[in-house]
Design a protein around this motif. Structure first.
Motif, PDB file in Angstrom:
ATOM      1  N   ALA A  12       0.844  -1.196   0.000  1.00 22.13           N
ATOM      2  CA  ALA A  12       0.000   0.000   0.000  1.00 22.13           C
ATOM      3  C   ALA A  12       0.878   1.243   0.000  1.00 22.13           C
ATOM      4  O   ALA A  12       1.925   1.279   0.651  1.00 22.13           O
ATOM      5  N   GLU A  39       0.644   5.631   0.225  1.00 27.90           N
ATOM      6  CA  GLU A  39      -0.271   6.734   0.558  1.00 27.90           C
ATOM      7  C   GLU A  39      -0.260   7.798  -0.545  1.00 27.90           C
ATOM      8  O   GLU A  39       0.662   7.864  -1.351  1.00 27.90           O
ATOM      9  N   THR A  69      -1.742   2.108  -4.569  1.00 26.30           N
ATOM     10  CA  THR A  69      -1.850   3.492  -4.112  1.00 26.30           C
ATOM     11  C   THR A  69      -3.317   3.727  -3.726  1.00 26.30           C
ATOM     12  O   THR A  69      -4.232   3.245  -4.384  1.00 26.30           O
ATOM     13  N   THR A 101      -4.863   5.835   4.928  1.00 26.71           N
ATOM     14  CA  THR A 101      -4.313   4.798   4.043  1.00 26.71           C
ATOM     15  C   THR A 101      -4.220   3.469   4.779  1.00 26.71           C
ATOM     16  O   THR A 101      -4.587   2.419   4.242  1.00 26.71           O
ATOM     17  N   ALA A 102      -3.724   3.511   6.020  1.00 27.22           N
ATOM     18  CA  ALA A 102      -3.567   2.272   6.794  1.00 27.22           C
ATOM     19  C   ALA A 102      -4.926   1.623   7.027  1.00 27.22           C
ATOM     20  O   ALA A 102      -5.077   0.403   6.920  1.00 27.22           O
ATOM     21  N   ALA A 110      -6.165   0.202   3.622  1.00 26.14           N
ATOM     22  CA  ALA A 110      -5.332  -0.947   3.228  1.00 26.14           C
ATOM     23  C   ALA A 110      -5.731  -2.171   4.037  1.00 26.14           C
ATOM     24  O   ALA A 110      -5.920  -3.263   3.491  1.00 26.14           O
ATOM     25  N   PHE A 141       2.742  -1.548   4.137  1.00 19.96           N
ATOM     26  CA  PHE A 141       2.466  -0.178   3.713  1.00 19.96           C
ATOM     27  C   PHE A 141       3.767   0.620   3.775  1.00 19.96           C
ATOM     28  O   PHE A 141       4.489   0.557   4.759  1.00 19.96           O
ATOM     29  N   THR A 182       5.590   4.484   3.412  1.00 18.91           N
ATOM     30  CA  THR A 182       5.370   5.932   3.390  1.00 18.91           C
ATOM     31  C   THR A 182       6.713   6.630   3.590  1.00 18.91           C
ATOM     32  O   THR A 182       7.755   5.973   3.631  1.00 18.91           O
ATOM     33  N   ILE A 202      -0.987  -3.537  10.730  1.00 20.82           N
ATOM     34  CA  ILE A 202      -0.369  -3.335   9.422  1.00 20.82           C
ATOM     35  C   ILE A 202       1.098  -3.013   9.674  1.00 20.82           C
ATOM     36  O   ILE A 202       1.435  -2.413  10.695  1.00 20.82           O
ATOM     37  N   VAL A 220       4.175  -0.888   8.776  1.00 22.16           N
ATOM     38  CA  VAL A 220       4.433   0.397   8.125  1.00 22.16           C
ATOM     39  C   VAL A 220       5.935   0.635   8.030  1.00 22.16           C
ATOM     40  O   VAL A 220       6.624   0.686   9.053  1.00 22.16           O
TER      41      VAL A 220
END
Ligand code: PSU
Ligand code: MN
Length: 301
Positions: A20, A22, A55, A106-107, A110, A118, A120, A148, A150
């Motif tokens: 994913a 952002e 995205t 976004t998180a 997703a 994810f 970023t 998730i 990140v």
């Protein structure tokens, strides 16, 4: 309600790697026309590592996970595209609005789509002067309750970094340095603060994700803090000087709320002759590549 692209749906169903990405960084974090090139480049970097990019953005009231070419162009170039944190999602959907999603939105989207990894740039966090403004990014609260992984270059250095690390601890969000025992400083490789845990390979990160699932907790994000390479970081002295000016300008101009982060990032770009932009891009690129490798290790687990 959620529009998951055909490619992303097929990959998640087959347990193939998906990352994913952002969109706030595209719409509000980077200047045009560079932003569209970067958006495409990041998706391409995920593909080169053998993963599928997803995205995420809201278009005409519909949350999308995975954008086609025209949709990505809208995020980069459309005037009036909003900045949406997770609290804004139901409002944007009901209003039929279009907006770029922050880390928190976004998180959330997703994870609703079954995407576990994810990438970023830098997380939002506790702003300096928090005691006066109470400005803490909604990213932290959402990450405390969303499972998730990140990948980020730490939190933006415009923030109060130790306070943000403390909040992550209080909220029970696991944090590990990737290949380092120092917490990265977004534009800088080292924020000046340590981390308690270090992970050295995508397989090790995937093992932590498996352990989190086996324990069924914590039900939070796993933050993998990946430093920008030292040779690509912003000069620390220049960083300190320009940041002080940015914070003064922000206060003098009375900028508040959602506008604070884009204001400070833009000020840094303009007052470092683009050097902060280069460091920002180097950090994001590294995060996207690492996230794709983690997603691949995770899909094989
Ligand atoms: N990092 C960047 N550029 C950005 C952001 C982070 O390099 O534009 C965005 C992210 O989307 C993050 C958001 O979630 O800023 C945080 O905004 P706020 O401080 O308003 O919560
Ligand atoms: Mn804020």
């Amino acid at each position: 309600m959620l529009v998951v692209s055909e490619e992303v749906r097929a990959a998640t169903e087959a347990r193939e790697p998906v990352v994913a990405l952002e969109s706030t960084i595209i719409a509000h974090g980077l200047p045009r026309p560079r932003n569209l090139l970067v958006a495409r480049e990041l998706e391409e970097a995920v593909r080169r590592e053998g993963a599928v990019p997803a995205t995420i953005a809201v278009l005409d009231g519909r949350p999308h996970v995975g954008l086609d070419k025209e949709q990505l162009e809208r995020v980069a170039n459309e005037d009036g595209i909003r900045k949406l944190g997770h609290r804004d999602l139901p409002l944007a959907v009901a209003a039929g609005a279009s907006g770029a999603t922050t880390v928190s939105a976004t998180a959330l989207l997703a994870s609703l789509a079954g995407v576990r990894v994810f990438a970023t740039g830098g997380l939002g966090g506790v702003h300096r002067e928090w005691t006066v403004t109470q400005d803490e990014s909604a990213d932290l609260g959402l990450l405390a309750r969303t499972r998730i992984t990140v990948v980020c270059a730490g939190v933006k250095s415009i923030l109060d970094v130790p306070a943000t690390l403390q909040r992550l601890e209080t909220l029970g969000v696991p944090v590990a340095g990737y290949g380092t025992d120092r917490f990265p400083g977004f534009y800088l490789s080292d924020s000046g603060h340590p981390v308690d845990w270090t992970l050295d390979s995508p397989e090790q990160v995937a093992a932590v994700m498996r352990a989190q699932d086996a324990l069924d907790g914590p039900g939070s994000a796993l933050v993998v803090a990946n430093p920008v390479p030292e040779e690509e970081q912003l000069d620390p002295d220049l960083h300190a000087r320009v940041l002080a000016g940015a914070l003064r300008a922000c206060e003098a101009e009375g900028v508040t709320g959602q506008a604070v982060t884009p204001f400070l990032l833009d000020h840094l770009v303009r007052h470092t002759d683009g050097a902060s932009l280069s460091a920002n891009l180097a950090a994001v690129r590294g995060n996207v590549r690492l996230a794709a490798r983690i997603a691949t290790a995770w899909s094989r687990a």
